[in-house]
Design a protein around this motif. Structure first.
Motif, short mmCIF file in Angstrom:
data_model
loop_
_atom_site.label_atom_id
_atom_site.label_comp_id
_atom_site.label_asym_id
_atom_site.label_seq_id
_atom_site.Cartn_x
_atom_site.Cartn_y
_atom_site.Cartn_z
N VAL A 1 0.78 -1.14 -0.21
CA VAL A 1 0.05 -0.07 0.12
C VAL A 1 0.96 1.22 0.17
CG1 VAL A 1 -2.22 -1.07 0.96
CG2 VAL A 1 -0.34 -0.21 2.52
N ASP A 2 0.88 2.06 -1.15
CA ASP A 2 1.74 3.19 -1.24
C ASP A 2 0.59 4.06 -0.80
OD1 ASP A 2 2.69 5.46 -2.15
OD2 ASP A 2 3.25 4.90 -4.08
N THR A 3 0.77 5.07 0.27
CA THR A 3 0.01 5.79 1.03
C THR A 3 0.23 7.34 0.83
OG1 THR A 3 1.21 5.56 3.07
CG2 THR A 3 -0.53 3.98 2.70
N TRP A 4 -0.45 8.01 -0.01
CA TRP A 4 -0.24 9.33 -0.04
C TRP A 4 -1.06 10.22 1.04
CZ3 TRP A 4 -3.16 13.78 -0.59
CH2 TRP A 4 -2.64 15.04 -0.67
N GLN B 1 -0.52 13.88 3.90
CA GLN B 1 0.21 15.11 4.39
C GLN B 1 0.00 15.26 6.02
OE1 GLN B 1 -1.64 17.89 1.54
NE2 GLN B 1 0.51 18.30 1.11
N THR B 2 1.14 15.82 6.60
CA THR B 2 0.85 16.47 7.99
C THR B 2 -0.53 17.09 7.97
OG1 THR B 2 3.26 17.00 8.05
CG2 THR B 2 1.62 18.09 9.86
N GLU B 3 -0.94 17.97 7.07
CA GLU B 3 -2.35 18.50 7.25
C GLU B 3 -3.45 17.67 6.64
OE1 GLU B 3 0.41 19.15 5.31
OE2 GLU B 3 0.97 21.41 4.94
N GLY C 1 -0.17 21.16 -2.86
CA GLY C 1 1.25 21.67 -3.10
C GLY C 1 1.79 20.42 -3.75
N ASP C 2 1.24 19.34 -4.28
CA ASP C 2 1.78 18.36 -5.15
C ASP C 2 1.44 18.35 -6.43
OD1 ASP C 2 3.45 17.16 -3.13
OD2 ASP C 2 1.79 15.72 -2.61
N GLY C 3 2.34 18.17 -7.46
CA GLY C 3 1.95 17.71 -8.59
C GLY C 3 1.78 16.27 -8.83
N HIS D 1 11.66 14.00 4.71
CA HIS D 1 11.48 15.10 5.45
C HIS D 1 11.35 16.42 4.87
CE1 HIS D 1 14.16 12.59 8.36
NE2 HIS D 1 12.66 12.13 8.44
N ARG D 2 10.28 17.02 5.48
CA ARG D 2 9.68 18.05 4.44
C ARG D 2 10.57 19.49 5.20
NH1 ARG D 2 3.45 18.63 4.38
NH2 ARG D 2 4.06 21.06 4.26
N LEU D 3 11.42 19.87 3.94
CA LEU D 3 11.94 21.33 4.40
C LEU D 3 11.65 22.28 3.39
CD1 LEU D 3 15.55 19.43 4.92
CD2 LEU D 3 14.14 20.54 6.77
#
Ligand code: WTA
Length: 650
Positions: A415-418, A420-422, A503-505, A529-531
């Motif tokens: 399972v590839d899970t997309w 976000q923190t949000e 914010g993703d393409g 890690h998001r930077l």
């Protein structure tokens, strides 16, 4: 790439992956979700879909209304009263799960602890009382800066037990990053440890916390877990040992009754500006979201042994170590240290020893496992595994295939899970008993989630590339950015009307499968890690030798993306290899080791448009060694030539 300068035509990574993996009849027959109707039903009545899972949880008072949607503000399970810890703990101690292992923990040096649901319940109550004794009340913020030890889970749940808002700061962040987060949330108490273990080294958390606290007026008390026997500075009246506090605390702590929409936690994440965003989640919708996604995507059963390798400092740990698995009554493994300590087979050793059945990790880890090679995987019996997951960044189809073959023994669904923190919980991922997977694709939205690929004007792209968008509210969505609702609206809800912009393409193929391509804003994803490029730029400019800097992400074999910084120094400063090291160390000091640039390139000037905007696209081309893009809008085209020459010399 900056949003304004972005052209959809540049999303040209149109993969041509043809391999497909259908769920086996055997897996489907036992799966928690094994009827395709779940999708149709959820689409036709999303509120009823979520309500069904809400009913499986513990409420003091049921909700009056499932959803109140006043874009971009949502309220879920309106009027409901609950305490999230009653769904994670109290409910299980009344069933056969009472004496079942909740956490099977291993420290990096090899020490082990197992906490049953009963143990965890007791420890949470006790530490919740300890927090109360320090004056922590409903609505107060408590910061956590801890290693991956059971006390971290206990501390998180103890906050929730008394209605305090937790703000976990990843232990790899620097003192300055910690103090910025403490101050933004105005936390009253900090919970930390004397240290933690990572790759055989001691991570000096208390030492860094002391540094941070030089500038944190809101902190009244610090609680310190004795993880090792590390020498630390102890400040009387402010610092308290965890073990002393709980010694005096009662085991009985009735849970505070909370409203569905009361805040549960704040978790900071990088945005497109230098200042991290305090993503705020509320209780009920988040709980229902993580509970249902854990149950359906990870297909958890009472006898599973689940292991998510994330750190609780990131959202994956919040949702899929703490709240999702515990509300499902799962047994899980928790590990403190590095995956290759003392040897590159540590992870597989743990899987074998505990008979892990469901394993959730990140593509960057999978690429590292690939690099270390199969000689480490074949040493262990991995046949207990039945389901694998990934999260954090797009997974390269080759890494997916390696995972499938060498870890999953060609029998485990992936399972590839997309998410976000949000988003709080998984948004796009296969239900493993129902969806045919394709390596590199997160496949289809979770039932009831309404996703789409849109262009700049908000038109739907049926096949091909564009921006990922979420068209309808979902229960775990962030409610605001702590202390800055305008930024919440501006960041997520201003690109199109009443549509969430992650914010993703992404691209969508002929079978309506989603292929996430990565960030299209000034956020880079280093080892999952998001930077923010801005955050790193600010850290560089903070050094007195630097006048300007531009940071870009380049493709990195292991980390997914690596950081390259272009730097202009002051007129009287001499550039040197020593200065490179000094600047790298400065970034580490300001943000943390995870933000250390791979490379620093000095430049007399940075390429800018005539209006003065730095052309990051060009810098990215230079840094990745590709042919130069369009330079016609450049104020001084020679700047690029010079930079390119320098980079090649480097
Ligand atoms: C990226 C982590 C491709 C994406 C849960 C997103 C992914 C950002 C995937 C969020 C995936 C996460 N495939 N990309 N399966 N999962 N991402 O907030 O760019 O740390 O916007 O949350 O990671 O990162 P965050």
């Amino acid at each position: 790439m900056s949003q304004s300068g972005h052209k959809l035509t540049s999303i040209d990574t149109l993969l041509t992956e043809e391999r497909e993996f259908k769920p086996t009849a055997k897996f489907q027959a036992q799966a928690n979700a094994n009827d395709q109707e779940i999708y149709e039903k959820a689409t036709s009545n999303p509120e009823a879909f979520w309500e069904r899972y809400a009913r499986e949880l513990v409420w003091r008072k049921p909700w009056d209304k499932v959803l109140d949607w006043n874009p971009p503000d949502s309220k879920w399970f309106v009027g409901g009263k609950l305490n999230i810890t009653e769904s994670c703990l109290d409910v299980h101690i009344k069933t056969d799960a009472r004496n079942k292992a909740a956490l099977i923990w291993e420290g990096e040096p090899g020490d082990k602890r197992t906490l049953t649901y009963w143990d965890l319940y007791r420890e949470v109550c006790r530490f919740a009382n300890a927090l109360k004794s320090l004056g922590v009340k409903k609505g107060d913020r408590v910061a956590l800066y801890m290693p991956m030890i059971p006390e971290l889970v206990i501390a998180v749940l103890s906050c929730a037990r008394i209605g305090a808002i937790h703000s976990v700061v990843f232990g790899g962040f620097s003192a300055e990053a910690l103090s910025e987060r403490i101050n933004d949330a105005e936390a009253k108490v900090l919970i930390t440890a004397d240290g933690g273990y990572r790759r055989g080294q001691i991570v000096q958390l208390k030492h860094d916390a002391d540094e941070a606290l030089k500038d944190c007026p809101s902190i009244e008390h610090v609680v310190v877990v004795k993880r090792g026997n590390f020498p630390i500075h102890f400040q009387e009246n402010r610092d308290h040992w965890w073990h002393r506090l709980i010694d005096e605390a009662d085991f009985n702590c009735p849970a505070e009754e909370m409203d569905s929409e009361d805040p549960l936690y704040i978790l900071y994440t990088s945005g497109t500006t230098g200042k991290p965003k305090g993503i705020m989640h509320t209780i009920a919708g988040y709980l229902v979201g993580v509970y249902a996604t854990t149950k359906l995507v990870f297909d958890l059963k009472p006898n599973d042994c689940y292991w998510c390798t994330a750190d609780i400092g990131w959202v994956t740990g919040h949702s899929y170590i703490v709240y999702g698995p515990l509300s499902n009554g799962a047994t899980q493994v928790m590990y403190e240290g590095a995956p290759n300590w003392p040897d590159p087979d540590r992870v597989w050793k743990i899987v074998e020893n505990h008979g892990v059945t469901v394993f959730y990790t990140a593509p960057t880890a999978i690429r590292a496992f690939m690099k270390w090679g199969e000689k480490w995987t074949v040493k262990h019996d991995l046949s207990s595994l039945r389901l694998l997951g990934t999260v954090g960044e797009p997974i390269n189809p080759e890494a997916w295939m390696w995972y499938h073959k060498h870890i999953g023994g060609e029998k485990c669904p992936i399972v590839d899970t997309w998410w976000q923190t949000e988003t709080g919980h998984i948004m796009i991922a296969p239900l493993p008993g129902l969806i045919t997977t394709k390596p590199g694709s997160a496949t289809q939205p979770f039932p009831s989630i309404k996703a789409a690929i849109l262009d700049d004007d908000g038109n739907e792209v049926e096949h091909g590339g564009g921006y990922l968008a979420i068209l309808e509210p979902w229960p775990g969505m962030l409610r605001t950015i702590w202390g800055d609702h305008d930024r919440y609206i501006e960041t997520y809800w201003s690109k199109w009307k009443n549509i969430y912009f992650p914010g993703d393409g992404a691209k969508i193929d002929k079978d309506s499968y989603y292929w996430i391509l990565g960030r299209i804003d000034d956020v880079i994803n280093v080892a999952g890690h998001r930077l923010s490029t801005m955050e790193i730029e600010s850290a560089l400019v903070d050094h007195n030798s630097v006048v300007e800097s531009a940071v870009v992400g380049i493709t990195h074999e292991l980390k997914g993306q690596g950081i390259v910084a272009f730097v202009t120094v002051g007129g009287d400063i001499r550039t040197s290899p020593e200065l490179v090291d000094i600047l790298k160390a400065h970034v580490v000091k300001k943000i943390g080791a995870l933000a250390r640039p791979e490379q620093i390139i000095f430049a007399h000037d940075l390429p800018k448009t005539r209006s003065g905007k730095i052309m990051r696209r060009l810098l990215r081309d230079i840094a990745s060694g590709s042919v130069l893009g369009d330079v016609t809008t450049l104020a001084d085209p020679t700047v690029v030539e010079e930079l390119k020459r320098k980079y090649e010399e480097d």
